[in-house]
Design an enzyme around this catalytic site. Structure first.
Site, PDB file in Angstrom:
ATOM      1  N   ARG A  47     -19.198   5.453   5.637  1.00 29.14           N
ATOM      2  CA  ARG A  47     -18.224   5.166   4.601  1.00 29.14           C
ATOM      3  C   ARG A  47     -18.374   6.146   3.442  1.00 29.14           C
ATOM      4  O   ARG A  47     -19.484   6.543   3.102  1.00 29.14           O
ATOM      5  CB  ARG A  47     -18.415   3.744   4.063  1.00 29.14           C
ATOM      6  CG  ARG A  47     -18.168   2.675   5.099  1.00 29.14           C
ATOM      7  CD  ARG A  47     -18.377   1.283   4.516  1.00 29.14           C
ATOM      8  NE  ARG A  47     -19.775   1.035   4.183  1.00 29.14           N
ATOM      9  CZ  ARG A  47     -20.234  -0.150   3.771  1.00 29.14           C
ATOM     10  NH1 ARG A  47     -19.393  -1.163   3.624  1.00 29.14           N
ATOM     11  NH2 ARG A  47     -21.512  -0.312   3.499  1.00 29.14           N
ATOM     12  N   ASP A  52     -17.143   6.411  -0.690  1.00 28.24           N
ATOM     13  CA  ASP A  52     -16.656   5.551  -1.767  1.00 28.24           C
ATOM     14  C   ASP A  52     -15.329   6.037  -2.333  1.00 28.24           C
ATOM     15  O   ASP A  52     -14.856   7.134  -2.013  1.00 28.24           O
ATOM     16  CB  ASP A  52     -17.695   5.492  -2.888  1.00 28.24           C
ATOM     17  CG  ASP A  52     -18.949   4.731  -2.494  1.00 28.24           C
ATOM     18  OD1 ASP A  52     -18.872   3.895  -1.572  1.00 28.24           O
ATOM     19  OD2 ASP A  52     -20.018   4.982  -3.104  1.00 28.24           O
ATOM     20  N   ARG A  88     -24.808  10.465  -5.190  1.00 23.32           N
ATOM     21  CA  ARG A  88     -24.346  10.531  -6.581  1.00 23.32           C
ATOM     22  C   ARG A  88     -25.459  10.133  -7.550  1.00 23.32           C
ATOM     23  O   ARG A  88     -25.576  10.706  -8.636  1.00 23.32           O
ATOM     24  CB  ARG A  88     -23.123   9.644  -6.763  1.00 23.32           C
ATOM     25  CG  ARG A  88     -21.874  10.183  -6.057  1.00 23.32           C
ATOM     26  CD  ARG A  88     -20.767   9.145  -6.047  1.00 23.32           C
ATOM     27  NE  ARG A  88     -20.459   8.699  -7.397  1.00 23.32           N
ATOM     28  CZ  ARG A  88     -19.838   7.547  -7.673  1.00 23.32           C
ATOM     29  NH1 ARG A  88     -19.488   6.723  -6.675  1.00 23.32           N
ATOM     30  NH2 ARG A  88     -19.576   7.211  -8.919  1.00 23.32           N
TER      31      ARG A  88
END
Length: 252
Positions: free
Chosen positions: A53, A55, A198
């Site tokens: 996945r 974001d 991140r």
């Protein structure tokens, strides 16, 4: 009855208009757009499963997903047809038949991300990079990044309340590359946790700004506490860059 075949799709997308990869209620996602396009082209519901996945707002130079199809083999005509249906922010680049048990997520052996930082205003990169107003110490950030290769539990960089059974990752490389007017962070691992890259970037940038010492990176990782890591860098600078698989899963 036609034999069911499994295919790997390689695609890229600009994540700006999407609420991430995975299908969710009442928001537009990359997975939903691709499944809708496949249903239109193949004239039947066609669920897909991605390598992982991304974001909201995160981009992909390379994403891989798999789906099953019974019917005529899919080739070049499929690529032009499906791309004509998809929105301009998504492009499918290749389709390959794989073994029936091949899995886009579980068979991936390496995943690579790139984070992009620019230091001057650029209207063409506004949604594709983090615009910073300070020049960090790249040498210190690379020194701190070396700590990532010395550990395997990265709970400190993971979003809390995530649905994983463990926080172990095998990080194979992590370094900053300085170019004229921009800074790139490259990282490769067997798997990544939610929000991990991140948060690593945000923590390393604190080192670059002098708010942390490079040797503190080990302490942050060993703490296994998200509160000890830095603030996550903006989503718009992050790109899923490459997914690698063993050759034997491909049938063409």
């Amino acid at each position: 009855m036609d034999e069911t075949k499994r295919y790997f799709l390689e695609l890229s997308y600009k994540g700006t208009p999407f609420h991430g990869w995975q299908t969710q209620e009442n928001v537009m996602t990359v997975q939903e757009c691709l499944e809708n396009a496949l249903a239109t082209y193949l004239r039947k519901p066609t669920p897909i499963l991605g390598s992982g996945r991304t974001d909201k707002g995160v981009h992909a130079n390379m994403q891989v997903c798999h789906f099953d199809h019974s019917g005529l083999p899919l080739g070049e005509n499929f690529l032009s047809g499906i791309n004509a249906i998809l929105p301009k922010e998504i492009a499918v680049h290749s389709i390959r038949q794989v073994r029936d048990d091949a899995h886009a997520r579980f068979d991936a052996v390496r995943r690579s991300y790139v984070y992009r930082i620019i230091f001057r205003k650029n209207p063409f990169l506004d949604q594709l990079a983090w615009h910073c107003f300070y020049n960090p110490d790249v040498e210190k950030m690379n020194l701190a990044a070396e700590a990532l290769l010395r550990h395997e539990d990265f709970e400190c960089f993971s979003k809390v309340h995530t649905d994983v059974t463990h926080f172990r990752c095998d990080i194979m490389s992590a370094h900053w590359e300085q170019k004229e007017g921009e800074l790139l962070f490259h990282i490769t691992a067997n798997r990544f946790l939610r929000g991990m890259v991140r948060t690593i970037v945000g923590t390393l940038m604190e080192v670059g700004r002098g708010f942390r010492k490079p040797e503190e990176m080990d302490e942050v990782i060993l703490s296994r506490n998200r509160a000890n890591a830095g603030k996550a860098a903006p989503a718009k600078g992050l790109f899923l860059n490459k997914i690698e698989y063993r050759k034997e899963i491909y049938l063409d």
